[in-house]
Design an enzyme around this catalytic site. Structure first.
Site, PDB file in Angstrom:
ATOM      1  N   HIS A 218       0.830  -1.225   0.000  1.00 10.96           N
ATOM      2  CA  HIS A 218       0.000   0.000   0.000  1.00 10.96           C
ATOM      3  C   HIS A 218       0.856   1.263   0.000  1.00 10.96           C
ATOM      4  O   HIS A 218       0.781   2.095  -0.889  1.00 10.96           O
ATOM      5  CB  HIS A 218      -0.870   0.049   1.258  1.00 10.96           C
ATOM      6  CG  HIS A 218      -1.795  -1.095   1.446  1.00 10.96           C
ATOM      7  ND1 HIS A 218      -2.922  -1.273   0.690  1.00 10.96           N
ATOM      8  CD2 HIS A 218      -1.776  -2.133   2.327  1.00 10.96           C
ATOM      9  CE1 HIS A 218      -3.573  -2.353   1.099  1.00 10.96           C
ATOM     10  NE2 HIS A 218      -2.891  -2.894   2.085  1.00 10.96           N
TER      11      HIS A 218
HETATM   12  C1  BDR Z   1      -3.080   1.287   5.109  1.00 11.57           C
HETATM   13  O1  BDR Z   1      -3.416   0.875   6.429  1.00 11.57           O
HETATM   14  C2  BDR Z   1      -2.275   0.518   7.149  1.00 11.57           C
HETATM   15  O2  BDR Z   1      -2.496  -0.630   7.921  1.00 11.57           O
HETATM   16  C3  BDR Z   1      -1.179   0.355   6.137  1.00 11.57           C
HETATM   17  O3  BDR Z   1       0.091   0.703   6.692  1.00 11.57           O
HETATM   18  C4  BDR Z   1      -1.564   1.297   5.028  1.00 11.57           C
HETATM   19  O4  BDR Z   1      -1.082   2.604   5.274  1.00 11.57           O
HETATM   20  C5  BDR Z   1      -3.750   0.330   4.133  1.00 11.57           C
HETATM   21  O5  BDR Z   1      -5.133   0.353   4.301  1.00 11.57           O
END
Ligand code: BDR
Ligand code: CA
Length: 311
Positions: A238
């Site tokens: 992500h």
């Molecule tokens: C986002 O949520 C967090 O758990 C991850 O680091 C990322 O920034 C993804 O939904």
């Protein structure tokens, strides 16, 4: 061309850790600071993790600024089940050599923005950025662009409607989306196209570097969680998408949008609303829609291979 002056606002976080290492290893970027926020785990832990990661990378030149401990909209929750109780896969760490600055994250961002044009990348909840806008509205004159990881066009990952970073603090996201600045948003629909596999974990171990070993070790429980959750070990990158966008602004296809956030509703709190109507084609707000994973993974591998080997 001079490297892009960058601050990473973050809640490390296993995928934050990969994104941060990618940024630190990229000559296109001049990482000035990590500013920390509550998110994947509590602020105390995300701040410690920022120090741990910079110590691992031997980058004491990068500042650590502590940000907001609580969402503007009140209590939400963390994602310790994904990232571990400590936020970085529950490994054991030496005491970090990199210290935390006395300067608070908001004042740090404001000061560094006024010195020279600055890019802000936010890969956690948007509480710090919203607080910055509220406390120093003129900061928008000094920020070149903002790139965030957050939101989803079609399906969330905390609730059917909401993605984690937005779900933690929808009120903050609404303020940031309404800000008078250039904003690129990397939502789940994009980030799920970017992932590592067990081959990449083996590659990291074979680097025989401290950074490679640590990233592989913290990614292992992240893969296990994903396997239990959806049935495969894909390591979704992500947060690295927001960094990739700054390294190579041509790599991710983007679409102009009008963006908004649901701050109420029985089931919809934290949902993002991205209108991709042709009316918004030239909007200063865009969402990432498409990325070519093999090209991304190749770049990530090349960059992570530049950290020194153990002997
Ligand atoms: C986002 O949520 C967090 O758990 C991850 O680091 C990322 O920034 C993804 O939904
Ligand atoms: Ca994150």
């Amino acid at each position: 061309m001079a490297p892009t002056r960058l601050i990473i606002d973050t809640d490390p976080g296993v995928d934050d850790a990969v994104a941060i290492m990618l940024a630190l290893a990229s000559p296109e970027l001049d990482v000035l600071a990590l500013t920390t926020v509550v998110g994947n785990v509590e602020l105390e832990k995300t701040t410690l993790n920022a120090r741990r990661l910079l110590s691992l990378a031997r980058r004491s030149d990068v500042l650590v600024g502590r940000g907001c401990a609580d969402p503007i909209g009140g209590v939400s929750g963390t994602a310790a089940e994904v990232h571990g109780q400590d936020g970085l896969g529950d490994l054991s760490w030496p005491e970090p050599t990199v210290k935390e600055s006395d300067e608070d994250a908001i004042e740090m961002i404001y000061r560094l923005a006024k010195e020279a044009p600055l890019t802000l990348v936010a890969i956690g909840p948007l509480t710090n950025l919203a607080t910055l806008l509220q406390r120093h509205p003129d900061v928008v004159e000094h920020i070149e662009r903002v790139v965030i990881m957050g939101g989803a066009s079609f399906e969330g990952n905390v609730t059917p409607a909401a993605e984690f970073n937005i779900w933690v603090d929808p009120e903050a996201a609404a303020i940031v989306f309404a800000g008078d600045w250039k904003l690129d948003i990397m939502p789940l629909d994009l980030t799920h196209q970017a992932y590592l596999t067990d081959d990449d974990l083996a590659f990291l171990r074979d680097l025989n570097s401290e950074v490679g070993d640590r990233l592989a070790a913290m990614l292992e429980p992240y893969a296990k969680f994903h396997e239990e959750w959806v049935g495969n070990r894909d390591l979704i990158m992500h947060d690295a998408m927001a960094i990739y966008e700054v390294i190579d602004p041509t790599a991710i296809k983007k679409s102009g949008v009008k963006a908004d956030v649901e701050t109420s509703g029985i089931h919809s709190r934290g949902a993002t609303w991205f209108s991709r109507s042709f009316h918004h084609a030239e909007s200063p707000t865009r969402v990432g829609v498409k990325v070519h994973n093999p090209t991304f993974v190749q770049l990530l591998r090349e960059r992570l291979a530049t950290f020194p080997s153990k002997n």
